[in-house]
Design an enzyme around this catalytic site. Sequence first.
Site, PDB file in Angstrom:
ATOM      1  N   HIS A 115      21.162  69.049  93.769  1.00  0.00           N
ATOM      2  CA  HIS A 115      22.526  68.623  94.116  1.00  0.00           C
ATOM      3  C   HIS A 115      22.919  69.123  95.519  1.00  0.00           C
ATOM      4  O   HIS A 115      23.040  68.353  96.465  1.00  0.00           O
ATOM      5  CB  HIS A 115      23.537  69.178  93.116  1.00  0.00           C
ATOM      6  CG  HIS A 115      23.361  68.737  91.708  1.00  0.00           C
ATOM      7  ND1 HIS A 115      23.451  67.434  91.319  1.00  0.00           N
ATOM      8  CD2 HIS A 115      23.131  69.445  90.567  1.00  0.00           C
ATOM      9  CE1 HIS A 115      23.296  67.336  90.005  1.00  0.00           C
ATOM     10  NE2 HIS A 115      23.092  68.553  89.535  1.00  0.00           N
ATOM     11  N   ASP A 159      30.219  77.658  95.768  1.00  0.00           N
ATOM     12  CA  ASP A 159      30.475  78.503  94.592  1.00  0.00           C
ATOM     13  C   ASP A 159      29.141  79.135  94.162  1.00  0.00           C
ATOM     14  O   ASP A 159      28.686  78.949  93.053  1.00  0.00           O
ATOM     15  CB  ASP A 159      31.114  77.689  93.448  1.00  0.00           C
ATOM     16  CG  ASP A 159      30.301  76.474  93.029  1.00  0.00           C
ATOM     17  OD1 ASP A 159      29.439  76.012  93.807  1.00  0.00           O
ATOM     18  OD2 ASP A 159      30.510  75.983  91.898  1.00  0.00           O
TER      19      ASP A 159
HETATM   20  C1  BDR Z   1      27.516  70.749  91.147  1.00  0.00           C
HETATM   21  O1  BDR Z   1      28.060  71.621  90.159  1.00  0.00           O
HETATM   22  C2  BDR Z   1      27.544  72.913  90.292  1.00  0.00           C
HETATM   23  O2  BDR Z   1      27.122  73.413  89.062  1.00  0.00           O
HETATM   24  C3  BDR Z   1      26.385  72.811  91.257  1.00  0.00           C
HETATM   25  O3  BDR Z   1      26.293  74.001  92.026  1.00  0.00           O
HETATM   26  C4  BDR Z   1      26.689  71.607  92.088  1.00  0.00           C
HETATM   27  O4  BDR Z   1      27.468  71.943  93.207  1.00  0.00           O
HETATM   28  C5  BDR Z   1      26.739  69.631  90.480  1.00  0.00           C
HETATM   29  O5  BDR Z   1      27.586  68.861  89.698  1.00  0.00           O
HETATM   30 CA    CA Z   2      27.734  74.247  93.867  1.00  0.00          CA
END
Ligand code: BDR
Ligand code: CA
Length: 327
Positions: A247, A15
């Site tokens: 992340h 995303d």
């Molecule tokens: C996840 O949520 C999104 O905001 C980031 O891209 C990551 O994939 C972290 O919780």
């Molecule tokens: Ca993400």
Amino acid sequence: MPETPAKKAILMDCDTGVDDAVALLYLLADPDVDLVAVTTVFGNVGAATAARNTLSVLDVAGRTGEVPVAKGSERTLIGIEPELATDVHGGNGLGGVDLGEPAGALSPKSAPELIVDTVRRRPGEVHLLATGPFTNLAVALRLEPELPALVSGVTLMGGAAMAPGNITPAAEANVWHDPEAAHAVLCAPWPLTLVALDATMGEVMSEAQRLEMAASASPVAQFAARVLDHYFEFYRSIYGEKSCACHDVLAAAIAVGDIVPKRSMTVTATVDTGFGPSRGATVCDLRGMYKGELSQAGANCTVVLETAGDFSATVVERLIHGKRSAG
Ligand code: BDR
Ligand code: CA
């Protein structure tokens, strides 16, 4: 002549989003990775914006037109209009950094179609890496029920096993955005690695590292430093200083084998799809930890609970210099 090892074929569903963009750049900087396709989903931004951002990232990496990009779901599996995370990732998902119209074009296929087609063409070879809500994967499973047998594995960034959530006290963002999809994906019989907040919140990039990228001669690292600026400000409220959690890029590194988790357990994992306060919580059966049993019979989900904590240095090095060859 020694045989050249095959490149790792990765299909990334994301995303795109600041940290998805960093993960894409990390993979694109690795000559041993064959990024076979990128598919996009709503989450940080809408799926169309995520697709546009992905094309921009390919431009920045000098890979325009080399990787098929397909747009996927704009709504959850059960048709709910999503709440996007533009406060975290900026209005355009790239921290407000606008590169203008990307040079590349989108695939005419939908994201789930591209996932299924790509995997069918190379049975047993493609590893799926998902760093957004898991809607496209869940739809692909409906299109091709044999999908689990056709992939080499699946790595997901998502969930919180013992750690608190980051959207609600119980739920991590990628799972919370589409709990029904996450549940379907966690219950499918494929070899899964779940890179949970337990691990990703312990991998922090500092402002000094971001500035090091900004001051480097690498256009890729300079771009990363620019898009990360807004994201770092958001994380000030979490860590108490300008910085960010790694992340999606941690999940990418685990998917390609750059990182071996320090602590993980192979267990069954499901998702709370109820509409109470723990909607979107990942329920990982970690009860075996009390007797040192790290692997549950019949389970297929390896939950990553901890990594070494020094991964951000690898990210900075990779984005500035590319991958250094071993030896
Ligand atoms: C996840 O949520 C999104 O905001 C980031 O891209 C990551 O994939 C972290 O919780
Ligand atoms: Ca993400």
